[in-house]
Scaffold this active site. Structure first.
Site, PDB file in Angstrom:
ATOM      1  N   LYS A  17       0.789  -1.267  -0.289  1.00 46.29           N
ATOM      2  CA  LYS A  17       0.091  -0.082  -0.054  1.00 46.29           C
ATOM      3  C   LYS A  17       0.859   1.176   0.102  1.00 46.29           C
ATOM      4  CE  LYS A  17      -4.237   1.429   2.278  1.00 46.29           C
ATOM      5  NZ  LYS A  17      -4.939   1.751   1.076  1.00 46.29           N
TER       6      LYS A  17
HETATM    7  N1  PMP Z   1      -7.684  -1.610  -3.241  1.00 51.57           N
HETATM    8  C1  PMP Z   1      -7.096  -0.603  -3.102  1.00 51.57           C
HETATM    9  C2  PMP Z   1      -6.409   0.050  -4.284  1.00 51.57           C
HETATM   10  C3  PMP Z   1      -7.218   0.116  -1.868  1.00 51.57           C
HETATM   11  O1  PMP Z   1      -6.670   1.483  -1.611  1.00 51.57           O
HETATM   12  C4  PMP Z   1      -8.037  -0.465  -0.827  1.00 51.57           C
HETATM   13  C5  PMP Z   1      -7.926   0.272   0.529  1.00 51.57           C
HETATM   14  N2  PMP Z   1      -7.058   0.168   1.154  1.00 51.57           N
HETATM   15  C6  PMP Z   1      -8.731  -1.735  -0.886  1.00 51.57           C
HETATM   16  C7  PMP Z   1      -8.416  -2.354  -2.253  1.00 51.57           C
HETATM   17  C8  PMP Z   1      -9.410  -2.298   0.073  1.00 51.57           C
HETATM   18  O2  PMP Z   1      -8.237  -2.652   1.135  1.00 51.57           O
HETATM   19  P1  PMP Z   1      -8.816  -2.970   2.667  1.00 51.57           P
HETATM   20  O3  PMP Z   1      -9.999  -3.565   2.751  1.00 51.57           O
HETATM   21  O4  PMP Z   1      -7.810  -3.772   3.297  1.00 51.57           O
HETATM   22  O5  PMP Z   1      -8.900  -1.467   3.205  1.00 51.57           O
END
Ligand code: PMP
Length: 296
Positions: free
Chosen positions: A155
């Protein structure tokens, strides 16, 4: 949207600072090149105080993202979790969105990794990121970052330039949000959330090779399995969405966000009647359960 006010305290490299007085470096790789990693985490109010949902999974992902980008992280998952609870307490927050950012503040305009990193953790009250109304989504002309060019399982801040441009492009055309494909033309994800669709009592969601495998996505898959709802992780062509019964997005900020239409196609099932609604109700229960009570 006010993320902080004159009473807000933030955590920065071992200190508690007033948000209004905090400063950062203007010659940093993080600012110039987007070289940083972050998390998006939610805490939920419970009778025994705020509860951070899946703190361990989020902070493990932060460590993993940092390792992928060669950004040193000297904090353990336990330390990060403890700091976050203190942050919530100091700011009297219970239902909150938490944003840890591991970045490099040191002046460095070169392209080599740095030996030291800085940790910022801030939190604020934030409603569902995409709201509660049915989303009208569109196919984005942008693709998601190529996994051979970026560690897309990290991330990383810089990846979100793709998200911002795709989201804005969709909004300029009058849509609520974009849906991006991968380089092979299969559905990948939304700019900040994962995609699910329902077809004949099953859930379909893209495989993990071209997406951020969201913690909410994994939670929804597990909740579906507990209910014996079949989930298929597969390659989805955008045309197949036009045959789906319903669809939704998942993400920490968005939680479970119902999609009402994709391009000119309105999903025939109302969200209330869909598998997404059943799993959203389960999700809202789960996030307020003590970790030892959570079976997933
Ligand atoms: N895809 C992307 C590109 C994101 O930025 C996020 C947010 N973190 C998600 C999917 C969903 O991830 P999560 O459920 O861990 O927040």
């Amino acid at each position: 949207m006010a993320y902080f006010d004159e009473n807000t305290l933030i955590y920065h490299d071992g200190q508690w600072l007033e948000a209004t007085a905090a400063v950062t470096g203007l010659y940093s790789q993080s600012l110039h090149y987007g070289y940083a990693v972050f998390e998006g985490i939610r805490a939920y109010a419970t009778e025994s105080g705020p509860l951070i949902f899946k703190a361990e999974a989020h902070y493990r992902r932060l460590q993993h993202s940092a390792a992928r980008l060669h950004i040193p992280c000297k904090y353990s998952v336990e330390e990060l979790t403890a700091i976050t609870y203190t942050l919530l307490e100091k700011n009297k927050l219970s239902d909150a969105y938490i944003r840890p950012l591991l970045y490099v503040r040191m002046p460095n305009m070169g392209l080599k990794p740095s030996a030291e990193a800085n940790l910022l953790i801030v939190a604020w009250q934030w409603g569902k990121y995409l709201g509660d109304k049915l989303l009208h989504m569109t196919l984005s002309p942008y693709e998601r970052p190529n996994p051979k060019a970026f560690h897309i399982d990290a991330k990383a801040s810089g990846h979100y330039v793709n998200s911002i441009t795709a989201s804005f492009e969709a909004q300029q055309r009058g849509f609520d949000e974009a849906l991006l494909l991968d380089a092979q033309g299969f559905v990948a994800e939304a700019p900040g959330a994962n995609f699910f669709m329902e077809k004949d009592g099953r859930l379909l969601t893209p495989t993990t090779d071209n997406i951020l495998n969201g913690i909410t996505r994994q939670t929804i898959i597990e909740l579906a399995q507990q209910r014996n709802i079949p989930v298929e992780e597969c390659r989805i062509r955008p045309e197949e969405i036009l045959q789906a019964d319903s669809a939704f997005l998942t993400g920490t900020a968005a939680e479970i966000a119902p999609i009402g239409a994709f391009e000119n196609y309105t999903f025939p099932k109302s969200f209330d009647q869909s598998l997404g609604a059943v799993l959203y109700a389960d999700f809202l229960q789960l996030v307020r359960q003590q970790p030892q009570m959570q079976t997933i």
